[in-house]
Design a protein around this motif. Structure first.
Motif, PDB file in Angstrom:
ATOM      1  N   ILE A   2     -15.433  53.879 -18.846  1.00 60.48           N
ATOM      2  CA  ILE A   2     -16.319  52.928 -18.167  1.00 60.48           C
ATOM      3  C   ILE A   2     -17.493  53.743 -17.636  1.00 60.48           C
ATOM      4  O   ILE A   2     -17.333  54.568 -16.736  1.00 60.48           O
ATOM      5  CB  ILE A   2     -15.582  52.181 -17.042  1.00 60.48           C
ATOM      6  CG1 ILE A   2     -14.446  51.347 -17.628  1.00 60.48           C
ATOM      7  CG2 ILE A   2     -16.565  51.301 -16.269  1.00 60.48           C
ATOM      8  CD1 ILE A   2     -13.596  50.637 -16.600  1.00 60.48           C
ATOM      9  N   LEU A   3     -18.652  53.524 -18.218  1.00 60.39           N
ATOM     10  CA  LEU A   3     -19.834  54.313 -17.882  1.00 60.39           C
ATOM     11  C   LEU A   3     -20.489  53.876 -16.579  1.00 60.39           C
ATOM     12  O   LEU A   3     -21.028  54.702 -15.853  1.00 60.39           O
ATOM     13  CB  LEU A   3     -20.861  54.230 -19.013  1.00 60.39           C
ATOM     14  CG  LEU A   3     -20.422  54.795 -20.359  1.00 60.39           C
ATOM     15  CD1 LEU A   3     -21.477  54.526 -21.419  1.00 60.39           C
ATOM     16  CD2 LEU A   3     -20.146  56.286 -20.246  1.00 60.39           C
ATOM     17  N   ALA A   4     -20.461  52.564 -16.312  1.00 60.50           N
ATOM     18  CA  ALA A   4     -21.142  52.081 -15.112  1.00 60.50           C
ATOM     19  C   ALA A   4     -20.496  50.807 -14.594  1.00 60.50           C
ATOM     20  O   ALA A   4     -20.038  49.970 -15.378  1.00 60.50           O
ATOM     21  CB  ALA A   4     -22.610  51.819 -15.411  1.00 60.50           C
ATOM     22  N   ILE A  60     -21.344  45.861 -22.846  1.00 55.95           N
ATOM     23  CA  ILE A  60     -21.697  45.426 -21.499  1.00 55.95           C
ATOM     24  C   ILE A  60     -21.066  44.053 -21.276  1.00 55.95           C
ATOM     25  O   ILE A  60     -21.261  43.148 -22.091  1.00 55.95           O
ATOM     26  CB  ILE A  60     -23.226  45.334 -21.320  1.00 55.95           C
ATOM     27  CG1 ILE A  60     -23.874  46.675 -21.657  1.00 55.95           C
ATOM     28  CG2 ILE A  60     -23.578  44.881 -19.904  1.00 55.95           C
ATOM     29  CD1 ILE A  60     -25.357  46.600 -21.896  1.00 55.95           C
ATOM     30  N   VAL A  61     -20.310  43.921 -20.216  1.00 57.52           N
ATOM     31  CA  VAL A  61     -19.755  42.637 -19.811  1.00 57.52           C
ATOM     32  C   VAL A  61     -20.286  42.372 -18.409  1.00 57.52           C
ATOM     33  O   VAL A  61     -20.233  43.248 -17.553  1.00 57.52           O
ATOM     34  CB  VAL A  61     -18.213  42.648 -19.830  1.00 57.52           C
ATOM     35  CG1 VAL A  61     -17.654  41.350 -19.295  1.00 57.52           C
ATOM     36  CG2 VAL A  61     -17.701  42.907 -21.232  1.00 57.52           C
ATOM     37  N   TYR A  62     -20.807  41.166 -18.202  1.00 54.05           N
ATOM     38  CA  TYR A  62     -21.385  40.858 -16.900  1.00 54.05           C
ATOM     39  C   TYR A  62     -21.157  39.400 -16.553  1.00 54.05           C
ATOM     40  O   TYR A  62     -20.890  38.568 -17.414  1.00 54.05           O
ATOM     41  CB  TYR A  62     -22.870  41.225 -16.848  1.00 54.05           C
ATOM     42  CG  TYR A  62     -23.747  40.621 -17.925  1.00 54.05           C
ATOM     43  CD1 TYR A  62     -24.680  39.645 -17.609  1.00 54.05           C
ATOM     44  CD2 TYR A  62     -23.677  41.039 -19.244  1.00 54.05           C
ATOM     45  CE1 TYR A  62     -25.495  39.098 -18.576  1.00 54.05           C
ATOM     46  CE2 TYR A  62     -24.490  40.514 -20.215  1.00 54.05           C
ATOM     47  CZ  TYR A  62     -25.400  39.528 -19.879  1.00 54.05           C
ATOM     48  OH  TYR A  62     -26.209  38.986 -20.845  1.00 54.05           O
ATOM     49  N   LEU A  72     -20.436  45.677 -16.049  1.00 57.92           N
ATOM     50  CA  LEU A  72     -19.599  46.800 -16.460  1.00 57.92           C
ATOM     51  C   LEU A  72     -20.098  47.279 -17.809  1.00 57.92           C
ATOM     52  O   LEU A  72     -20.329  46.464 -18.712  1.00 57.92           O
ATOM     53  CB  LEU A  72     -18.132  46.390 -16.597  1.00 57.92           C
ATOM     54  CG  LEU A  72     -17.217  46.701 -15.415  1.00 57.92           C
ATOM     55  CD1 LEU A  72     -17.573  45.867 -14.224  1.00 57.92           C
ATOM     56  CD2 LEU A  72     -15.797  46.518 -15.800  1.00 57.92           C
ATOM     57  N   VAL A  73     -20.261  48.584 -17.934  1.00 53.52           N
ATOM     58  CA  VAL A  73     -20.704  49.191 -19.185  1.00 53.52           C
ATOM     59  C   VAL A  73     -19.620  50.152 -19.639  1.00 53.52           C
ATOM     60  O   VAL A  73     -19.163  50.993 -18.861  1.00 53.52           O
ATOM     61  CB  VAL A  73     -22.042  49.961 -19.004  1.00 53.52           C
ATOM     62  CG1 VAL A  73     -22.489  50.576 -20.302  1.00 53.52           C
ATOM     63  CG2 VAL A  73     -23.114  49.041 -18.435  1.00 53.52           C
ATOM     64  N   GLY A  74     -19.185  50.026 -20.889  1.00 53.25           N
ATOM     65  CA  GLY A  74     -18.133  50.889 -21.393  1.00 53.25           C
ATOM     66  C   GLY A  74     -18.377  51.318 -22.820  1.00 53.25           C
ATOM     67  O   GLY A  74     -19.188  50.728 -23.536  1.00 53.25           O
ATOM     68  N   LEU A  83     -13.196  45.645 -20.994  1.00 54.46           N
ATOM     69  CA  LEU A  83     -14.126  45.431 -19.887  1.00 54.46           C
ATOM     70  C   LEU A  83     -13.932  44.050 -19.260  1.00 54.46           C
ATOM     71  O   LEU A  83     -14.072  43.889 -18.054  1.00 54.46           O
ATOM     72  CB  LEU A  83     -15.572  45.601 -20.352  1.00 54.46           C
ATOM     73  CG  LEU A  83     -16.000  47.019 -20.720  1.00 54.46           C
ATOM     74  CD1 LEU A  83     -17.418  47.018 -21.264  1.00 54.46           C
ATOM     75  CD2 LEU A  83     -15.875  47.962 -19.540  1.00 54.46           C
ATOM     76  N   ALA A  84     -13.589  43.055 -20.091  1.00 45.24           N
ATOM     77  CA  ALA A  84     -13.324  41.711 -19.564  1.00 45.24           C
ATOM     78  C   ALA A  84     -12.118  41.745 -18.640  1.00 45.24           C
ATOM     79  O   ALA A  84     -12.110  41.098 -17.582  1.00 45.24           O
ATOM     80  CB  ALA A  84     -13.114  40.727 -20.711  1.00 45.24           C
TER      81      ALA A  84
END
Length: 147
Positions: A2-4, A60-62, A72-74, A83-84
């Motif tokens: 998870i990058l961010a 990217i999930v937002y 969330l960036v992965g 990420l979900a």
């Protein structure tokens, strides 16, 4: 990884950000990209409705939660499905801490607990704790009673 993990308010101001494995010189670029992505796509979205994007081989999930947008960036094993799951855990924890989908004011009032909770869920870019009860116990700041 998870990058961010990034939380922003409705006008694009960053409330919380956590970067893992992202060079310092790229963080501003990612921050502005995510805020712009949210400004373009999150208008009229229901609470906790997930949106997915792919950019430069990362996922990217937002979503929106009250007045706060969460990104969330992965990459690699943290694809859109992983990420979900992570964003579902994060939104549930934030709702538990705030008592409801938060306004910006409530979110900032509970800032410290949200940061503790976020650190228990995502640690060094990995999804650490997913059990709601365990997360609640860990953020109490009391010594553990079980070994």
């Amino acid at each position: 990884m998870i990058l961010a993990v990034l939380f922003a308010n409705s006008v694009g101001n960053v409330l919380i950000e956590r970067f893992n494995g992202v060079p310092a010189e790229e963080r501003l670029t990612w921050r502005s990209f995510l805020v712009k992505l949210g400004a373009e796509n999150l208008k009229g979205v229901k609470n906790e409705e997930l949106l997915v994007a792919c950019h430069k081989s990362v996922y990217i999930v937002y979503t929106m939660l009250g007045d706060v947008s969460i990104f969330l960036v992965g990459k690699d094993e943290y694809d859109e499905l992983a990420l979900a799951e992570a964003i579902f855990i994060i939104t549930g924890a934030v709702k538990d801490i705030c008592g409801k989908p938060p306004t910006e004011r409530v979110f900032l009032d509970k800032y410290g607990r949200i940061c503790l909770c976020l650190d228990e869920i995502v640690w060094n870019g990995l999804l650490e704790n997913t059990d709601k009860d365990r997360i609640k116990r860990l953020i109490r700041l009391k010594p553990p009673s079980e070994f």
